[in-house]
Design an enzyme around this catalytic site. Sequence first.
Site, PDB file in Angstrom:
ATOM      1  N   GLU A  89       0.831  -1.197   0.000  1.00 58.29           N
ATOM      2  CA  GLU A  89       0.000   0.000   0.000  1.00 58.29           C
ATOM      3  C   GLU A  89       0.870   1.254   0.000  1.00 58.29           C
ATOM      4  O   GLU A  89       2.012   1.229   0.442  1.00 58.29           O
ATOM      5  CB  GLU A  89      -0.912   0.005   1.234  1.00 58.29           C
ATOM      6  CG  GLU A  89      -1.947  -1.117   1.176  1.00 58.29           C
ATOM      7  CD  GLU A  89      -2.981  -1.058   2.294  1.00 58.29           C
ATOM      8  OE1 GLU A  89      -4.167  -1.158   1.973  1.00 58.29           O
ATOM      9  OE2 GLU A  89      -2.612  -0.916   3.474  1.00 58.29           O
ATOM     10  N   CYS A 102       3.539   8.475   1.043  1.00 56.69           N
ATOM     11  CA  CYS A 102       4.169   7.513   1.938  1.00 56.69           C
ATOM     12  C   CYS A 102       4.243   6.185   1.186  1.00 56.69           C
ATOM     13  O   CYS A 102       3.211   5.620   0.839  1.00 56.69           O
ATOM     14  CB  CYS A 102       3.325   7.394   3.207  1.00 56.69           C
ATOM     15  SG  CYS A 102       3.901   6.117   4.339  1.00 56.69           S
ATOM     16  N   CYS A 109       6.892  -7.293   6.823  1.00 58.38           N
ATOM     17  CA  CYS A 109       8.001  -6.697   7.579  1.00 58.38           C
ATOM     18  C   CYS A 109       8.411  -7.669   8.670  1.00 58.38           C
ATOM     19  O   CYS A 109       7.563  -8.304   9.289  1.00 58.38           O
ATOM     20  CB  CYS A 109       7.559  -5.373   8.202  1.00 58.38           C
ATOM     21  SG  CYS A 109       8.847  -4.534   9.147  1.00 58.38           S
ATOM     22  N   CYS A 113       7.262  -5.053  15.399  1.00 58.07           N
ATOM     23  CA  CYS A 113       6.824  -4.096  16.426  1.00 58.07           C
ATOM     24  C   CYS A 113       5.400  -4.476  16.836  1.00 58.07           C
ATOM     25  O   CYS A 113       4.523  -4.649  15.983  1.00 58.07           O
ATOM     26  CB  CYS A 113       6.866  -2.669  15.885  1.00 58.07           C
ATOM     27  SG  CYS A 113       8.519  -2.145  15.393  1.00 58.07           S
ATOM     28  N   CYS A 116       2.221  -2.500  15.573  1.00 58.69           N
ATOM     29  CA  CYS A 116       2.116  -2.147  14.146  1.00 58.69           C
ATOM     30  C   CYS A 116       1.474  -3.272  13.347  1.00 58.69           C
ATOM     31  O   CYS A 116       1.836  -4.436  13.486  1.00 58.69           O
ATOM     32  CB  CYS A 116       3.505  -1.836  13.604  1.00 58.69           C
ATOM     33  SG  CYS A 116       3.520  -1.410  11.853  1.00 58.69           S
ATOM     34  N   CYS A 328      -0.340   5.683   9.940  1.00 60.73           N
ATOM     35  CA  CYS A 328       0.893   5.015  10.369  1.00 60.73           C
ATOM     36  C   CYS A 328       0.554   3.713  11.071  1.00 60.73           C
ATOM     37  O   CYS A 328      -0.260   3.683  11.983  1.00 60.73           O
ATOM     38  CB  CYS A 328       1.661   5.865  11.373  1.00 60.73           C
ATOM     39  SG  CYS A 328       2.003   7.520  10.838  1.00 60.73           S
TER      40      CYS A 328
HETATM   41  N1  SAH Z   1       9.976   0.498   9.601  1.00 61.63           N
HETATM   42  C1  SAH Z   1      10.058   1.934   9.659  1.00 61.63           C
HETATM   43  C2  SAH Z   1       8.838   2.600   9.033  1.00 61.63           C
HETATM   44  C3  SAH Z   1       7.593   2.253   9.780  1.00 61.63           C
HETATM   45  S1  SAH Z   1       6.136   3.169   9.726  1.00 61.63           S
HETATM   46  C4  SAH Z   1      10.199   2.365  11.101  1.00 61.63           C
HETATM   47  O1  SAH Z   1      10.058   1.536  11.987  1.00 61.63           O
HETATM   48  O2  SAH Z   1      10.492   3.528  11.348  1.00 61.63           O
HETATM   49  C5  SAH Z   1       6.398   4.754  10.283  1.00 61.63           C
HETATM   50  C6  SAH Z   1       6.100   5.008  11.753  1.00 61.63           C
HETATM   51  O3  SAH Z   1       4.788   4.611  12.181  1.00 61.63           O
HETATM   52  C7  SAH Z   1       7.071   4.268  12.658  1.00 61.63           C
HETATM   53  O4  SAH Z   1       7.583   5.167  13.599  1.00 61.63           O
HETATM   54  C8  SAH Z   1       6.181   3.248  13.294  1.00 61.63           C
HETATM   55  O5  SAH Z   1       6.700   2.780  14.497  1.00 61.63           O
HETATM   56  C9  SAH Z   1       4.892   4.009  13.444  1.00 61.63           C
HETATM   57  N2  SAH Z   1       3.732   3.179  13.753  1.00 61.63           N
HETATM   58  C10 SAH Z   1       3.598   1.855  13.591  1.00 61.63           C
HETATM   59  N3  SAH Z   1       2.376   1.441  13.988  1.00 61.63           N
HETATM   60  C11 SAH Z   1       1.718   2.541  14.403  1.00 61.63           C
HETATM   61  C12 SAH Z   1       0.403   2.789  14.896  1.00 61.63           C
HETATM   62  N4  SAH Z   1      -0.461   1.795  15.018  1.00 61.63           N
HETATM   63  N5  SAH Z   1       0.061   4.047  15.199  1.00 61.63           N
HETATM   64  C13 SAH Z   1       0.937   5.061  15.016  1.00 61.63           C
HETATM   65  N6  SAH Z   1       2.184   4.894  14.554  1.00 61.63           N
HETATM   66  C14 SAH Z   1       2.574   3.659  14.247  1.00 61.63           C
END
Ligand code: SAH
Length: 336
Positions: A89, A102, A109, A113, A116, A328
């Site tokens: 996406e 974005c 991935c 985390c 996420c 995000c």
């Molecule tokens: N892998 C990269 C890009 C990830 S997405 C990274 O970890 O930085 C971009 C941001 O969104 C990251 O900071 C991630 O931790 C955050 N993120 C992930 N899940 C989220 C959620 N449910 N709500 C808000 N931010 C989130």
Amino acid sequence: MKNLFDLKLNDLEDYFLNNNEKKFKALQVFEWLYIHREFNIDNFSNLKMELREKLKHDFTTDMIKIKKEEVGEDVKKYLFLLLDGNFIEAVLMHHDYGYSLCISSEVGCNMGCKFCESGRLKKVRNLEVYEMVEQILLIEQKENLRIDRVVIMGIGEPFDNYDNVIDFIKIINNPKGLAIGARHITVSTCGLVPKILEFADLKLQVNLAISLHAPNDNIRSKIMPINKVYNISQVMKALKVYLEKTNRRVTIEYVMINMVNDSDECAYELANLLKGMNVYVNLIPYNETNNLEFKKSKRVNDFKNILLKCGINTTIRREFGGSISGACGQLRSKEV
Ligand code: SAH
């Protein structure tokens, strides 16, 4: 076979030189793709016929496809079908300064985390360079607009697909191509220390964002398994090296999750950790996902005020796309 959108301008130059052709032909091809947006090699009219045939023999210009679109307020999410049947996406956001996109860097991935959604599907594979480039080209074509900023914050950990992501950045940043300024490109990592150090040595003007999300190892390890490989002190050391080498201000991302990392103590601890460094904190309101364990924090403003009081530059990320699961951490590698 390589896709033409995999190639940086200098890769194309090498290709032509290796084939006893003039180097400037590379620029002509690059201009067809990125200036004229002509994706059919047959129509590269300033190249002689045999050369077009040779290009077609050596490269494809196959495109990924927009399979589905969802529209929210100032935001649009695109589901892309890749040539091998996988999905990713991308999210287009309309700001007062223009459009930002974005993009995803991997199918699935592996970082895991806990909060996420993107990591629910383990990494299937890296995205190829062309699959990142085409997310931009196809959306620009479809919407008839130009994207001003690109954030590599969709599905995937960009530094876990480092080489392709760097090539992608070089293609879109090339002034002879898409010409997206380095300062308009942001790459976000969960903290893969060796790659942060490599990235520092490239001395690009690209923005770096680090997903910290906790002020200590105890909390961070609970929500980000990568912390068991590269803990906070290792990340901070790499950050210091990066700051020294590049002189670029770094964004520290901090997702605000209720009762997990949003206490006053956390704010003070974070301020202490970052004191005196050329960084700013971007607080991300948590977007709730199917994982009911985590809830949105209601303390984002209080947290921000403590950081500000401690002299740490802090902003709150504008919320985009929640209603279409385009925010995000809500992007997925599956069609739903
Ligand atoms: N892998 C990269 C890009 C990830 S997405 C990274 O970890 O930085 C971009 C941001 O969104 C990251 O900071 C991630 O931790 C955050 N993120 C992930 N899940 C989220 C959620 N449910 N709500 C808000 N931010 C989130």
